[in-house]
Design a protein around this motif. Structure first.
Motif, PDB file in Angstrom:
ATOM      1  N   VAL A  77      49.534  48.268  41.489  1.00 49.55           N
ATOM      2  CA  VAL A  77      48.524  47.222  41.569  1.00 49.55           C
ATOM      3  C   VAL A  77      47.562  47.551  42.705  1.00 49.55           C
ATOM      4  O   VAL A  77      47.964  47.984  43.768  1.00 49.55           O
ATOM      5  CB  VAL A  77      49.214  45.859  41.810  1.00 49.55           C
ATOM      6  N   GLN A  78      46.271  47.349  42.407  1.00 54.82           N
ATOM      7  CA  GLN A  78      45.253  47.599  43.421  1.00 54.82           C
ATOM      8  C   GLN A  78      44.728  46.235  43.851  1.00 54.82           C
ATOM      9  O   GLN A  78      44.494  45.382  42.998  1.00 54.82           O
ATOM     10  CB  GLN A  78      44.149  48.386  42.720  1.00 54.82           C
ATOM     11  N   PHE A  79      44.555  46.041  45.152  1.00 56.63           N
ATOM     12  CA  PHE A  79      44.114  44.722  45.639  1.00 56.63           C
ATOM     13  C   PHE A  79      42.773  44.841  46.344  1.00 56.63           C
ATOM     14  O   PHE A  79      42.538  45.776  47.094  1.00 56.63           O
ATOM     15  CB  PHE A  79      45.149  44.148  46.606  1.00 56.63           C
ATOM     16  N   GLU A  80      41.898  43.866  46.070  1.00 54.85           N
ATOM     17  CA  GLU A  80      40.614  43.804  46.762  1.00 54.85           C
ATOM     18  C   GLU A  80      40.352  42.366  47.145  1.00 54.85           C
ATOM     19  O   GLU A  80      40.861  41.456  46.493  1.00 54.85           O
ATOM     20  CB  GLU A  80      39.491  44.207  45.793  1.00 54.85           C
ATOM     21  N   SER A  81      39.512  42.173  48.141  1.00 53.59           N
ATOM     22  CA  SER A  81      39.137  40.799  48.466  1.00 53.59           C
ATOM     23  C   SER A  81      37.626  40.667  48.406  1.00 53.59           C
ATOM     24  O   SER A  81      36.907  41.493  48.965  1.00 53.59           O
ATOM     25  CB  SER A  81      39.622  40.442  49.871  1.00 53.59           C
ATOM     26  N   SER A  82      37.148  39.644  47.695  1.00 52.03           N
ATOM     27  CA  SER A  82      35.705  39.403  47.720  1.00 52.03           C
ATOM     28  C   SER A  82      35.398  38.160  48.563  1.00 52.03           C
ATOM     29  O   SER A  82      34.290  37.640  48.555  1.00 52.03           O
ATOM     30  CB  SER A  82      35.143  39.277  46.305  1.00 52.03           C
ATOM     31  N   VAL A  83      36.428  37.699  49.279  1.00 51.50           N
ATOM     32  CA  VAL A  83      36.231  36.531  50.154  1.00 51.50           C
ATOM     33  C   VAL A  83      35.841  37.033  51.543  1.00 51.50           C
ATOM     34  O   VAL A  83      36.565  37.834  52.133  1.00 51.50           O
ATOM     35  CB  VAL A  83      37.540  35.700  50.227  1.00 51.50           C
TER      36      VAL A  83
END
Ligand SMILES: Nc1nc2c(ncn2[C@@H]2O[C@H](COP(=O)(O)OP(=O)(O)OP(=O)(O)O)[C@@H](O)[C@H]2O)c(=O)[nH]1
Length: 694
Positions: free
Chosen positions: A522-528
Motif C-alpha cells: 500500500v502506498q500512502f499520500e496526504s493531500s491535507v
C-alpha cells in the motif's frame, strides 16, 4: 587481506541459473589463487563455498557465501550466489553491493530462465558483467549459440574474446582473441600449469574473423581504436584491452569467455579478465544518497579512504562462533574495531565490536577495513538488511533494496511445550537473516504460518529450525499465499471521539482508496496541508494505514496494489491525539476498501517446459487444464520449449506430474510473475474450503 588501495579491489558476484557451475567455478578460483589447497567438489559435498549442511546434502547453493583471494596483485572479493529462484533475495542483495559480476552459462543449455532473472537484477543495479560459458566438455556444448542467446535473450551487446579449441570430449583449450594465442591446461597439473602456444592452423582463419568482429564491436566505444581501424593500422593488445575495459564498465558490453570449470580449463584467463575488465570501486564513481533532513536533497560520497564513512548492511547471518554478524559493504572512509557508526534509518548508533573478513564459514579478524571492502561486523543490534551506515554528524541514506513478495505458506506447530518456547525466537532470527521469509498467526485457524518464496525455500527453513535451532516441529502442506486488493475507488470518513485512558481524545480522518498499478503493498499520500493537521498526526495516520494493510479486509490476506490518500481531517486544539487519529484511520481505510470492493489475488508463475515432441500435446492440455495460458512455443536443443503462465495453486507437485507424463524426459523451471485477480466464483470456493464465507 583488506586493502586500502581501492583501485586494486574487485568486488564480484558469480551468478547464473541453477547448476550452471557457479560453485564449481568459484572453487577453482580459490584453488588457482592459492586460497585453498585442495579442489572442493559440489557433487561429493566438499565445496568450501557450499558450507551449510543443507547445501552439501542437496548439492545446491542456498546462501550467498563471501570470500577473498588475490590475483595479479589485486584483491578479489567474491560472492557465490544461489541459482534456484527460491533464493533470489541472495542474488538481489549481493548485486546491490557488488561492482561487477561473472554470469556463468551452461554451454549446452545456453541462456536459461533464471539467468534472465539474475541479468535483469544486475541491470537494475547497473552492474558490469562478463559471461563465462562453462561446461564446454559436455555433449552438445555450443559456444556460438550461447553468445547469440546472450545477444538475443538478454538483449545485450556482446562479443566473444575467446574461442574454444575442440568441443565436448575433445575440448582442451581456448584461443585468446586479443593476444591471438592458444592456451592449454594440461590435465596432469589439475590445470595449474598453463601452456601458451600458437593457434592451431585450422583455427587461424576462424579466429581472425571473430577477432575482427570483436574489434568492430569495440570501435563503437573507443575513438583511438576507431582511428586505428580507419587508418588500416594494427591496434596493439593494450589498445584493445583499454577499449574493452571502457565498453564493459561504461556501457555494459558483455565480453564472453569459455571453459570447463569441472575439467579445470579456462579459469586463469577468467581471473585475468576480472582484473582487466571489471571495475574497481573507484571506477564505479561517486556515490549518491539522500539527505536525512530533506530526502529530495542528494548527499554525495567519494569512494575513497579519506572520505567520511558510509556503507550498506546487506546481509545478516548467524556465525556459530561469533553469533550474529552483519555483512557490510564499505563505500567510503574506513571502519575501526571498537568504533561507533550511525544507522540513519533506525536513528540508532551501532558499535563495531569486531570486524571479520569472511571465507565461506571461516573468518579472519581485522582491526580496520577500508572503502571498497566487504566485511562482516559483530556487535550490531538494530540494523537490518539494506540499511545505510554512516557518520552521525553528516548522515546519508542510500537507496533501499527491493524485497520480493512471499507467495507460499506452510502451517507449522511445535511438538512440545519446550519447542513452543524456542519456536518464536528462532523464527525471529531466521526472519532477521532472510527478508524474503516471514511468519504470522492465521487469524481464522490460530495456526502459525511460515511464508516464503517457494516449496524449497520453506523446506529449508523447516529443516534449519529442526537441525540448527533444535526445535521439534510438525509441518503442514504448502498453501498458496493470497493477497487482497480493490476493484474501484471509494472514500470513507471515521471519527473517534471517546474517553481513552481517562481523557477525551479526538481524531477525524477521511481516506480515499484507489487501485494502483504496481506490485507492491500500500502506498500512502496526504493531500491535507500541515496547517490543517499537524505533521505528527499525519504520520500517525500513515503508520496506522501501513499497519492495517497486512491484515486485508476480507479474508486476512495482505493488501496489494492500493493507493491510500488522506483527503480530509479536522483538528481539535484540546482533544486531538495521535492514538485517536490512528484508530480512526484504521477503520476509515478498511471501510473504504470494503466499499471499493475487495478482490482476492493469487500468485501466477511463469512456467517454461522443455519436452520431447512426443509429449508436447499432453503437456499443453495439462497446462490448459491447470488454468494456464500458453504464451509462446519454440525449440530448444531439438525439443519443444513451451512458455506459459500458470497459477501457483495448480503447480504443487508439478515435477512428479510432468515426470509421469513424459516418462521423465521433460523438464521445467518456474518463477513468480505477478499477483492476478481470481475469478469471483473461484475466489469464493477457494475461501470456503478454508472456512471463510464472503
Ligand atoms: N561436465 C561438467 N560438469 C560441470 C562443470 N561445472 C560444473 N559441473 C557440474 O555441474 C553440477 C552443478 O555445479 P555447481 O557448481 O553446483 O552449479 P551451481 O551453479 O553452483 O549450482 P547452484 O548453486 O545450486 O545453482 C555439479 O555436479 C558439477 O560437478 C563443467 O565444466 N563440466
Amino acid at each position: 587481506m583488506s586493502s586500502n588501495q581501492i583501485d586494486k579491489i574487485r568486488n564480484i558476484g558469480i551468478m547464473a541459473h541453477i547448476d550452471a557451475g557457479k560453485t564449481t567455478t568459484t572453487e577453482r578460483i580459490l584453488y588457482y589463487t592459492g586460497k585453498s589447497h585442495k579442489i572442493g567438489e559440489v557433487h561429493n559435498g566438499t565445496a568450501t563455498m557450499d558450507w551449510m549442511i543443507q547445501e552439501q546434502e542437496r548439492g545446491i547453493t542456498i546462501t550467498s557465501a563471501a570470500t577473498t583471494c588475490r590475483w595479479n596483485n589485486q584483491v578479489i572479493n567474491i560472492i557465490d550466489t544461489p541459482g534456484h529462484v527460491d533464493f533470489t533475495i541472495e542474488v538481489e542483495r549481493s548485486l546491490r553491493v557488488l561492482d561487477g559480476a561473472v554470469g556463468v552459462f551452461d554451454a549446452v543449455s545456453g541462456v536459461e530462465p533464471q539467468s534472465e532473472t539474475v541479468w535483469a537484477q544486475a541491470d537494475k543495479y547497473k552492474v558490469p558483467r562478463l559471461a563465462f560459458v562453462n561446461k564446454m566438455d559436455r555433449m552438445g556444448a555450443d559456444f556460438d549459440n550461447c553468445v547469440n542467446e546472450i545477444r538475443e535473450k538478454l538483449d545485450k551487446k556482446a562479443a566473444a574474446i575467446q574461442r574454444p579449441i575442440g568441443s565436448e570430449e575433445s575440448f582442451n583449450g581456448i584461443v585468446d582473441l586479443i593476444e591471438m594465442k592458444a592456451i592449454y591446461f594440461p590435465a596432469e597439473s589439475l590445470g595449474s600449469k598453463i601452456d601458451i602456444k600458437d593457434i592451431p592452423e585450422d583455427l587461424v582463419d576462424e579466429c581472425q574473423m571473430y577477432r575482427d568482429e570483436l574489434l568492430d564491436n569495440l570501435s563503437e566505444y573507443d575513438e583511438t581504436l576507431t582511428d586505428l581501424i580507419l587508418n588500416d593500422e594494427k591496434p596493439t593488445v593494450a589498445n584493445i584491452k583499454a577499449a574493452l575495459r571502457k565498453a564493459v564498465i561504461k556501457d555494459n558490453f558483455i565480453a564472453v569467455l569459455c571453459g570447463s570449470a569441472f575439467k579445470n580449463k579456462g579459469i586463469q584467463p577468467l581471473l585475468d579478465a576480472v582484473v582487466d575488465y571489471l571495475p574497481s570501486p573507484t571506477d564505479r564513481g561517486e556515490l549518491h544518497g539522500h539527505s536525512i533532513k530533506n530526502p529530495e536533497n542528494t548527499e554525495v560520497r567519494r569512494p575513497e579512504v579519506d572520505e567520511m564513512f558510509s556503507g550498506i548492511a546487506f546481509k545478516i547471518a548467524t556465525d556459530p562462533f561469533v553469533g550474529s554478524v552483519t555483512f557490510v559493504r564499505i563505500y567510503s572512509g574506513k571502519l575501526e574495531s571498537g568504533q561507533t557508526v550511525y544507522n540513519p534509518i533506525k536513528k540508532k548508533r551501532e558499535r563495531i565490536n569486531k570486524i571479520f573478513q569472511m571465507h565461506a564459514d571461516k573468518r579472519t579478524e581485522l582491526q580496520e577495513a577500508f572503502a571498497g571492502d566487504i566485511v562482516a561486523v559483530a556487535g550490531f543490534k538494530d540494523t537490518t538488511t539494506g540499511e545505510t551506515l554512516c557518520t552521525e554528524n553528516k548522515p546519508i541514506i542510500y537507496d533501499l533494496m527491493e524485497f520480493p513478495e512471499t507467495v507460499i505458506s506452510v502451517a507449522i506447530e511445535a511438538k512440545t511445550a519446550a519447542d513452543e518456547k524456542k519456536l518464536l525466537t528462532s523464527l525471529e532470527q531466521l526472519k532477521n537473516e532472510d527478508p524474503s521469509f516471514t511468519f504470522k498467526n492465521n487469524q481464522e485457524t490460530g495456526q502459525l504460518l511460515i511464508l516464503g518464496m517457494g516449496e524449497l525455500h520453506l523446506e529449508i527453513i523447516a529443516d534449519r529450525l529442526q537441525r540448527e535451532f533444535n526445535v521439534g516441529i510438525r509441518v503442514g502442506k504448502p498453501q498458496v499465499s493470497y493477497r487482497e486488493s480493490i476493484s474501484g475507488s471509494a472514500t470513507e470518513n471515521n471519527i473517534f471521539h471517546k474517553e481513552l485512558a481517562g481523557k477525551v481524545q479526538f481524531g477525524d480522518v477521511t481516506i480515499k482508496v484507489e487501485p494502483a498499478d504496481y506490485q507492491a503493498g500500500v502506498q500512502f499520500e496526504s493531500s491535507v496541508p500541515t496547517k490543517q493537521l499537524p505533521q505528527n498526526f499525519i504520520d500517525a495516520i500513515k503508520k496506522s494505514v501501513m499497519d492495517t494493510a497486512p491484515g486485508g479486509a476480507m479474508a486476512g490476506y495482505p493488501f496489494l496494489n492500493i493507493k491510500a490518500t488522506l483527503v480530509g481531517a479536522t483538528f481539535n486544539e484540546n482533544e486531538s491525539s495521535e492514538v485517536a487519529y490512528a484508530i480512526a484511520a484504521s477503520s476509515a481505510f478498511r471501510d473504504a476498501c470494503k466499499k471499493a470492493g475487495v478482490r482476492l489475488l493469487e500468485p501466477v508463475m511463469e512456467l517454461e517446459v522443455v519436452t520431447p515432441q512426443d509429449y508436447t500435446g499432453d503437456v499443453i492440455s495439462d497446462i490448459n487444464a491447470k488454468r494456464g495460458k500458453i504464451l509462446t512455443m519454440g525449440i530448444k536443443q531439438n525439443k519443444d520449449l513451451i512458455s506459459a503462465e500458470v497459477p501457483l495453486a495448480e503447480l504443487f507437485g508439478y515435477s512428479t506430474d510432468l515426470r509421469s507424463k513424459s516418462q521423465g524426459r521433460a523438464s521445467f523451471t518456474m518463477k513468480f510473475k505477478s499477483y492476478v485477480e481470481m475469478p469471483t466464483e473461484l475466489a469464493k470456493s477457494t475461501l470456503e474450503k478454508k472456512g471463510i464465507y464472503i
